[in-house]
Design a protein around this motif. Structure first.
Motif, PDB file in Angstrom:
ATOM      1  N   PRO A 149       0.820  -1.209   0.000  1.00 17.35           N
ATOM      2  CA  PRO A 149       0.000   0.000   0.000  1.00 17.35           C
ATOM      3  C   PRO A 149       0.857   1.264   0.000  1.00 17.35           C
ATOM      4  CG  PRO A 149      -0.018  -1.046   2.154  1.00 17.35           C
ATOM      5  CD  PRO A 149       0.634  -2.010   1.224  1.00 17.35           C
ATOM      6  N   GLY A 150       0.552   2.151  -0.949  1.00 18.77           N
ATOM      7  CA  GLY A 150       1.283   3.417  -1.017  1.00 18.77           C
ATOM      8  C   GLY A 150       2.619   3.248  -1.714  1.00 18.77           C
ATOM      9  N   PRO A 151       3.076   4.305  -2.388  1.00 18.26           N
ATOM     10  CA  PRO A 151       4.346   4.243  -3.118  1.00 18.26           C
ATOM     11  C   PRO A 151       5.528   4.415  -2.172  1.00 18.26           C
ATOM     12  CG  PRO A 151       3.359   6.416  -3.371  1.00 18.26           C
ATOM     13  CD  PRO A 151       2.415   5.608  -2.531  1.00 18.26           C
ATOM     14  N   ARG A 152       5.735   3.417  -1.286  1.00 19.65           N
ATOM     15  CA  ARG A 152       6.740   3.565  -0.235  1.00 19.65           C
ATOM     16  C   ARG A 152       7.989   2.724  -0.478  1.00 19.65           C
ATOM     17  NH1 ARG A 152       3.219   3.847   5.392  1.00 19.65           N
ATOM     18  NH2 ARG A 152       1.931   5.614   4.785  1.00 19.65           N
ATOM     19  N   VAL A 153       8.065   2.019  -1.572  1.00 20.84           N
ATOM     20  CA  VAL A 153       9.223   1.183  -1.872  1.00 20.84           C
ATOM     21  C   VAL A 153       9.993   1.802  -3.026  1.00 20.84           C
ATOM     22  CG1 VAL A 153      10.023  -1.099  -2.582  1.00 20.84           C
ATOM     23  CG2 VAL A 153       8.026  -0.890  -1.088  1.00 20.84           C
ATOM     24  N   LEU A 154      11.284   1.973  -2.832  1.00 17.50           N
ATOM     25  CA  LEU A 154      12.159   2.491  -3.889  1.00 17.50           C
ATOM     26  C   LEU A 154      13.185   1.427  -4.228  1.00 17.50           C
ATOM     27  CD1 LEU A 154      12.921   6.171  -2.808  1.00 17.50           C
ATOM     28  CD2 LEU A 154      11.363   5.396  -4.602  1.00 17.50           C
ATOM     29  N   ARG A 155      13.332   1.131  -5.502  1.00 16.19           N
ATOM     30  CA  ARG A 155      14.340   0.190  -5.984  1.00 16.19           C
ATOM     31  C   ARG A 155      15.425   0.991  -6.695  1.00 16.19           C
ATOM     32  NH1 ARG A 155       9.366  -1.160  -5.880  1.00 16.19           N
ATOM     33  NH2 ARG A 155       9.047   0.363  -7.524  1.00 16.19           N
ATOM     34  N   LEU A 156      16.613   0.989  -6.126  1.00 18.80           N
ATOM     35  CA  LEU A 156      17.698   1.826  -6.623  1.00 18.80           C
ATOM     36  C   LEU A 156      18.897   0.976  -7.019  1.00 18.80           C
ATOM     37  CD1 LEU A 156      17.579   4.621  -3.889  1.00 18.80           C
ATOM     38  CD2 LEU A 156      16.440   4.615  -6.121  1.00 18.80           C
ATOM     39  N   PRO A 203       5.818   7.982 -13.642  1.00 19.11           N
ATOM     40  CA  PRO A 203       5.499   9.103 -12.740  1.00 19.11           C
ATOM     41  C   PRO A 203       6.329   9.051 -11.465  1.00 19.11           C
ATOM     42  CG  PRO A 203       3.495   8.037 -13.555  1.00 19.11           C
ATOM     43  CD  PRO A 203       4.635   7.164 -13.948  1.00 19.11           C
ATOM     44  N   THR A 204       6.690  10.216 -10.962  1.00 22.89           N
ATOM     45  CA  THR A 204       7.510  10.302  -9.752  1.00 22.89           C
ATOM     46  C   THR A 204       6.628  10.170  -8.510  1.00 22.89           C
ATOM     47  OG1 THR A 204       9.099  11.735 -10.861  1.00 22.89           O
ATOM     48  CG2 THR A 204       9.139  11.733  -8.464  1.00 22.89           C
ATOM     49  N   SER A 205       6.924   9.180  -7.672  1.00 22.12           N
ATOM     50  CA  SER A 205       6.161   8.973  -6.442  1.00 22.12           C
ATOM     51  C   SER A 205       6.630   9.951  -5.373  1.00 22.12           C
ATOM     52  CB  SER A 205       6.357   7.537  -5.937  1.00 22.12           C
ATOM     53  OG  SER A 205       7.701   7.351  -5.509  1.00 22.12           O
ATOM     54  N   MET A 208       9.964   8.905  -4.012  1.00 24.72           N
ATOM     55  CA  MET A 208      11.069   9.298  -4.878  1.00 24.72           C
ATOM     56  C   MET A 208      11.384  10.783  -4.738  1.00 24.72           C
ATOM     57  SD  MET A 208      13.458   8.676  -7.001  1.00 24.72           S
ATOM     58  CE  MET A 208      13.211   7.059  -7.734  1.00 24.72           C
ATOM     59  N   ARG A 209      10.365  11.609  -4.619  1.00 28.12           N
ATOM     60  CA  ARG A 209      10.598  13.056  -4.451  1.00 28.12           C
ATOM     61  C   ARG A 209      11.395  13.321  -3.173  1.00 28.12           C
ATOM     62  NH1 ARG A 209       5.055  13.277  -6.041  1.00 28.12           N
ATOM     63  NH2 ARG A 209       4.845  14.037  -8.194  1.00 28.12           N
ATOM     64  N   LEU A 210      11.030  12.629  -2.095  1.00 21.78           N
ATOM     65  CA  LEU A 210      11.737  12.822  -0.831  1.00 21.78           C
ATOM     66  C   LEU A 210      13.186  12.348  -0.936  1.00 21.78           C
ATOM     67  CD1 LEU A 210       8.920  11.678   1.615  1.00 21.78           C
ATOM     68  CD2 LEU A 210       9.794  14.005   1.325  1.00 21.78           C
ATOM     69  N   PHE A 211      13.379  11.204  -1.592  1.00 19.77           N
ATOM     70  CA  PHE A 211      14.745  10.694  -1.737  1.00 19.77           C
ATOM     71  C   PHE A 211      15.585  11.624  -2.606  1.00 19.77           C
ATOM     72  CE2 PHE A 211      17.904   8.285  -4.149  1.00 19.77           C
ATOM     73  CZ  PHE A 211      18.699   7.827  -3.105  1.00 19.77           C
ATOM     74  N   GLU A 212      15.036  12.074  -3.717  1.00 23.20           N
ATOM     75  CA  GLU A 212      15.790  12.968  -4.608  1.00 23.20           C
ATOM     76  C   GLU A 212      16.153  14.267  -3.899  1.00 23.20           C
ATOM     77  OE1 GLU A 212      14.971  12.783  -9.136  1.00 23.20           O
ATOM     78  OE2 GLU A 212      13.010  12.595  -8.173  1.00 23.20           O
ATOM     79  N   GLN A 213      15.216  14.820  -3.126  1.00 23.34           N
ATOM     80  CA  GLN A 213      15.502  16.055  -2.394  1.00 23.34           C
ATOM     81  C   GLN A 213      16.676  15.853  -1.442  1.00 23.34           C
ATOM     82  OE1 GLN A 213      12.189  17.522  -0.106  1.00 23.34           O
ATOM     83  NE2 GLN A 213      13.327  19.242   0.731  1.00 23.34           N
ATOM     84  N   TRP A 214      16.642  14.745  -0.710  1.00 25.89           N
ATOM     85  CA  TRP A 214      17.745  14.456   0.222  1.00 25.89           C
ATOM     86  C   TRP A 214      19.057  14.227  -0.525  1.00 25.89           C
ATOM     87  CZ3 TRP A 214      20.689   9.989   0.427  1.00 25.89           C
ATOM     88  CH2 TRP A 214      21.594   9.929   1.497  1.00 25.89           C
TER      89      TRP A 214
END
Length: 299
Positions: free
Chosen positions: A94-101, A278-280, A283-289
């Motif tokens: 649930p929710g776009p909370r997983v990032l695969r990098l 689309p940017t979740s 992802m926005r939070l990770f990119e900002q950091w």
């Protein structure tokens, strides 16, 4: 249940593929984030399980046997299936909370992971899955990648992080042995440490400084860039290294950059992501950091 056929673990299959692609247990260790000893143990256990040697040891490296070649072929299919399944299941959460990098080992080890605890403490709700080992048959696309490039591809979105500022460095003991050189002509008497698959070679250094034709006395090459940095720290020679990867070593004096020698490279570390996804919010939070941290790494 007694008599049940045992099958190799996923770790053992990854080891099998990595050794097959790289030709030795030591070369396979880094992309798998395992020690050479652990890789060897996994390979020995797999060979006991499948009933014979998977590789023949030759002067040119480890070559798959007929038995090994069969298992390598099917290991690719098995790993691809499990990687794709894991990524698809992650997207069901649930929710776009997983990032695969996808992150290069040298970048993760020397820059990202020492800082990453700050992101996890600020956003414990986001699960980040890192990968450095990707099978050739993998069909799923990571949400984002750190890559060493001149510029992203046309179908990608990309942001430059750092890496253009290249410094010629070694341990202080090495420069003292060489006579504390402050000119390129003087350092040409030394030993150059290089990784063949990077643009950080003596000819690039010469071209950037307008000294074509000046040869270095000796060159020592390593299969992994981490080994180049370790050899420089050990005073075995000099190396051209992006400033952002060795900020702490330069500040502590473990590496020394005589006379500010170096050059500006066209290559650098970029964070890229597919342009059609689309940017979740995660992802926005990770990119900002990530971008804030990169700005603090001065080129």
């Amino acid at each position: 249940m007694s008599g049940r056929k045992q099958f190799p673990s996923m770790t053992a299959l990854q080891v099998l593929l990595a050794v097959g692609e790289r030709g030795s247990t030591s070369a396979a260790a880094e992309p798998l984030a395992l020690s050479q000893s652990a890789v060897s143990k996994q390979l020995i256990g797999l060979e006991e399980l499948i009933g014979g040697p998977a590789f023949q040891r030759t002067p040119n490296g480890m070559v798959p046997t007929e038995l090994g070649a069969i298992y390598i072929e099917h290991a690719r299919t098995a790993i691809k299936a499990m990687e794709d399944a894991a990524l698809k299941v992650a997207r069901l959460k649930p929710g776009p909370r997983v990032l695969r990098l996808q992150v290069p080992p040298i970048f993760g080890d020397r820059w990202l992971l020492p800082r990453f605890v700050q992101f996890t403490e600020a956003h414990p709700e986001i699960e980040v899955q890192f990968t450095t080992f990707v099978s050739k048959t993998q069909t799923e696309t990571p949400d984002g990648s750190v890559r060493f490039l001149v510029a992203p591809a046309p179908d990608e979105e990309g942001t430059y992080l750092f890496g253009n500022d290249i410094r010629l460095v070694s341990a202080a003991s090495y420069w003292e042995k060489l006579g504390d050189p402050a000119t390129i002509e003087a350092v040409a008497r030394g030993v150059m440490l290089e990784h063949p698959q990077t643009p950080f070679h003596w000819p690039f250094f010469m071209q950037a400084n307008g000294l074509l034709g000046l040869e270095v006395r000796h060159t020592m090459r390593f299969g992994y860039y981490t080994m180049v940095i370790r050899a420089a720290l050990a005073g075995q020679g000099m190396a051209l290294i992006p400033h952002g990867l060795i900020v702490d070593e330069l500040a502590a004096g473990r590496l020394v950059n005589p006379g500010g020698l170096g050059f500006r490279s066209d290559h650098g570390y970029w964070f890229t992501k597919p342009g059609n996804i689309p940017t979740s919010q995660s992802m926005r939070l990770f990119e900002q950091w990530l971008h804030e941290e990169a700005r603090s790494t001065k080129d």
